[in-house]
Write a protein that holds these residues in place. Structure first.
Motif, PDB file in Angstrom:
ATOM      1  N   PRO A 154       0.832  -1.200   0.000  1.00 34.63           N
ATOM      2  CA  PRO A 154       0.000   0.000   0.000  1.00 34.63           C
ATOM      3  C   PRO A 154       0.870   1.255   0.000  1.00 34.63           C
ATOM      4  N   THR A 155       0.593   2.111  -0.948  1.00 28.43           N
ATOM      5  CA  THR A 155       1.308   3.379  -1.002  1.00 28.43           C
ATOM      6  C   THR A 155       0.294   4.491  -0.863  1.00 28.43           C
ATOM      7  N   GLU A 156       0.667   5.466  -0.134  1.00 29.90           N
ATOM      8  CA  GLU A 156      -0.237   6.587   0.064  1.00 29.90           C
ATOM      9  C   GLU A 156       0.128   7.699  -0.897  1.00 29.90           C
ATOM     10  N   THR A 157      -0.825   8.021  -1.736  1.00 29.69           N
ATOM     11  CA  THR A 157      -0.631   9.146  -2.637  1.00 29.69           C
ATOM     12  C   THR A 157      -1.551  10.255  -2.165  1.00 29.69           C
ATOM     13  N   PRO A 158      -1.040  11.441  -2.106  1.00 26.53           N
ATOM     14  CA  PRO A 158      -1.891  12.536  -1.617  1.00 26.53           C
ATOM     15  C   PRO A 158      -3.021  12.830  -2.611  1.00 26.53           C
ATOM     16  N   ILE A 159      -4.214  12.916  -2.074  1.00 27.92           N
ATOM     17  CA  ILE A 159      -5.381  13.243  -2.890  1.00 27.92           C
ATOM     18  C   ILE A 159      -5.913  14.576  -2.383  1.00 27.92           C
ATOM     19  N   HIS A 160      -5.962  15.536  -3.269  1.00 27.93           N
ATOM     20  CA  HIS A 160      -6.503  16.830  -2.889  1.00 27.93           C
ATOM     21  C   HIS A 160      -8.013  16.708  -2.723  1.00 27.93           C
ATOM     22  N   GLU A 161      -8.519  17.337  -1.715  1.00 35.39           N
ATOM     23  CA  GLU A 161      -9.958  17.304  -1.429  1.00 35.39           C
ATOM     24  C   GLU A 161     -10.773  17.764  -2.633  1.00 35.39           C
ATOM     25  N   LYS A 179     -15.422  16.529 -15.774  1.00 35.39           N
ATOM     26  CA  LYS A 179     -14.982  17.354 -16.911  1.00 35.39           C
ATOM     27  C   LYS A 179     -14.469  18.717 -16.477  1.00 35.39           C
ATOM     28  N   ASN A 180     -15.180  19.357 -15.568  1.00 36.05           N
ATOM     29  CA  ASN A 180     -14.878  20.719 -15.112  1.00 36.05           C
ATOM     30  C   ASN A 180     -14.586  21.635 -16.305  1.00 36.05           C
ATOM     31  N   PRO A 181     -15.597  21.849 -17.149  1.00 39.31           N
ATOM     32  CA  PRO A 181     -15.363  22.598 -18.392  1.00 39.31           C
ATOM     33  C   PRO A 181     -14.989  24.063 -18.180  1.00 39.31           C
ATOM     34  N   ASN A 182     -15.410  24.664 -17.088  1.00 41.02           N
ATOM     35  CA  ASN A 182     -15.154  26.091 -16.861  1.00 41.02           C
ATOM     36  C   ASN A 182     -14.045  26.339 -15.844  1.00 41.02           C
ATOM     37  N   SER A 183     -13.270  25.321 -15.547  1.00 40.78           N
ATOM     38  CA  SER A 183     -12.179  25.415 -14.562  1.00 40.78           C
ATOM     39  C   SER A 183     -12.663  25.958 -13.221  1.00 40.78           C
ATOM     40  N   ASN A 184     -13.775  25.455 -12.765  1.00 40.19           N
ATOM     41  CA  ASN A 184     -14.358  25.827 -11.484  1.00 40.19           C
ATOM     42  C   ASN A 184     -13.454  25.300 -10.359  1.00 40.19           C
ATOM     43  N   PRO A 185     -13.045  26.138  -9.408  1.00 40.58           N
ATOM     44  CA  PRO A 185     -12.145  25.685  -8.331  1.00 40.58           C
ATOM     45  C   PRO A 185     -12.793  24.709  -7.354  1.00 40.58           C
ATOM     46  N   THR A 186     -14.120  24.525  -7.385  1.00 40.39           N
ATOM     47  CA  THR A 186     -14.768  23.564  -6.489  1.00 40.39           C
ATOM     48  C   THR A 186     -14.902  22.192  -7.138  1.00 40.39           C
ATOM     49  N   LEU A 187     -14.551  22.089  -8.423  1.00 36.75           N
ATOM     50  CA  LEU A 187     -14.621  20.807  -9.130  1.00 36.75           C
ATOM     51  C   LEU A 187     -13.212  20.258  -9.323  1.00 36.75           C
ATOM     52  N   SER A 188     -13.092  19.070  -9.892  1.00 35.34           N
ATOM     53  CA  SER A 188     -11.785  18.424 -10.024  1.00 35.34           C
ATOM     54  C   SER A 188     -10.835  19.223 -10.911  1.00 35.34           C
ATOM     55  N   GLU A 189      -9.555  19.019 -10.657  1.00 34.53           N
ATOM     56  CA  GLU A 189      -8.528  19.712 -11.445  1.00 34.53           C
ATOM     57  C   GLU A 189      -8.507  19.218 -12.887  1.00 34.53           C
ATOM     58  N   SER A 190      -8.669  17.900 -13.065  1.00 38.61           N
ATOM     59  CA  SER A 190      -8.665  17.308 -14.407  1.00 38.61           C
ATOM     60  C   SER A 190      -9.387  15.962 -14.340  1.00 38.61           C
ATOM     61  N   PRO A 191      -9.831  15.440 -15.476  1.00 37.86           N
ATOM     62  CA  PRO A 191     -10.497  14.138 -15.464  1.00 37.86           C
ATOM     63  C   PRO A 191      -9.603  13.017 -14.918  1.00 37.86           C
ATOM     64  N   GLU A 192      -8.301  13.124 -15.146  1.00 36.09           N
ATOM     65  CA  GLU A 192      -7.385  12.080 -14.669  1.00 36.09           C
ATOM     66  C   GLU A 192      -7.290  12.066 -13.147  1.00 36.09           C
ATOM     67  N   LYS A 193      -7.463  13.211 -12.506  1.00 39.10           N
ATOM     68  CA  LYS A 193      -7.329  13.304 -11.054  1.00 39.10           C
ATOM     69  C   LYS A 193      -8.654  13.143 -10.315  1.00 39.10           C
ATOM     70  N   ILE A 198     -11.768  11.597  -8.605  1.00 37.01           N
ATOM     71  CA  ILE A 198     -12.066  10.324  -7.954  1.00 37.01           C
ATOM     72  C   ILE A 198     -13.470  10.415  -7.373  1.00 37.01           C
ATOM     73  N   ILE A 199     -14.287   9.414  -7.677  1.00 38.87           N
ATOM     74  CA  ILE A 199     -15.634   9.329  -7.115  1.00 38.87           C
ATOM     75  C   ILE A 199     -15.570   8.310  -5.981  1.00 38.87           C
ATOM     76  N   SER A 200     -15.898   8.726  -4.775  1.00 45.06           N
ATOM     77  CA  SER A 200     -15.804   7.868  -3.600  1.00 45.06           C
ATOM     78  C   SER A 200     -17.196   7.477  -3.110  1.00 45.06           C
ATOM     79  N   ILE A 201     -17.404   6.174  -2.922  1.00 44.38           N
ATOM     80  CA  ILE A 201     -18.662   5.655  -2.355  1.00 44.38           C
ATOM     81  C   ILE A 201     -18.327   5.020  -1.019  1.00 44.38           C
ATOM     82  N   LYS A 202     -19.044   5.427  -0.004  1.00 46.20           N
ATOM     83  CA  LYS A 202     -18.851   4.843   1.319  1.00 46.20           C
ATOM     84  C   LYS A 202     -20.213   4.559   1.927  1.00 46.20           C
TER      85      LYS A 202
END
Length: 183
Positions: free
Chosen positions: A50-57, A93-107, A109-113
């Motif tokens: 297990p490696t911990e990679t930092p995930i931005h909120e 997608k974050n088409p308008n570069s909204n700071p409350t949405l993801s930085e990019s599609p690659e980054k 992450i959808i979390s289900i708990k």
């Protein structure tokens, strides 16, 4: 005086009945198709260190399901899942570069708990909607509907190229966390 002959009563030989029943049982077992549960098509992670990679909120879209099957989506309590597909698509997608949405599609992450006690149907409903949002993104990126995208044949080189192009543009990053214990 005539002697009476003993009456012979007809008898059915039951000795071969067990053999016939056994043969019928084998016949029905061989000729009947048994239903097989397909289950969920999830790819489990490999057994690596297990490696911990930092995930931005900012890159984390959270969906929580409590034991009463209520949803907490991005901090908002909801009783139904209407609009979830569009929210996830705009988050990824974050088409308008909204700071409350993801930085990019690659980054993104959808979390289900879930909490223990939540019904599987609630979890499956959320998972289906998340996957549907990704399939819609895939289809839109190559000019197809989500249903048409799902029907692409990976054996056909041109369709495989479309499939790979869409999957590369929007990697499906879904995190399924361990359920919380009930208190």
């Amino acid at each position: 005086m005539k002697l009476k002959k003993p009456k012979l009563e007809p008898k059915v030989s039951a000795g071969s009945m067990a053999d016939i029943a056994f043969l019928l049982l084998i016949f029905f077992l061989v000729s009947t198709r048994l239903l097989q549960d397909k289950g969920l098509m999830l790819q489990l992670p490999t057994d690596l260190e297990p490696t911990e990679t930092p995930i931005h909120e900012r890159n984390l879209f959270k969906v929580l399901i409590n034991s009463k099957n209520q949803y907490l989506i991005e901090g908002q309590v909801r009783s139904d899942l209407s609009g979830l597909v569009e929210e996830i698509k705009s988050f990824v997608k974050n088409p308008n570069s909204n700071p409350t949405l993801s930085e990019s599609p690659e980054k993104a992450i959808i979390s289900i708990k879930t909490q223990r006690g939540a019904q599987y149907a609630s979890f499956i409903s959320v998972l289906d909607l998340i996957k549907e949002s990704y399939y819609q993104l895939y289809g839109e990126s190559v000019g197809l509907s989500s249903d048409e995208f799902r029907k692409l044949s990976k054996a056909n080189p041109s369709e495989l190229a479309l499939y790979q192009k869409a999957r590369k543009a929007f990697p499906m990053n879904i995190s399924i966390a361990d359920p919380d214990k009930l208190k």
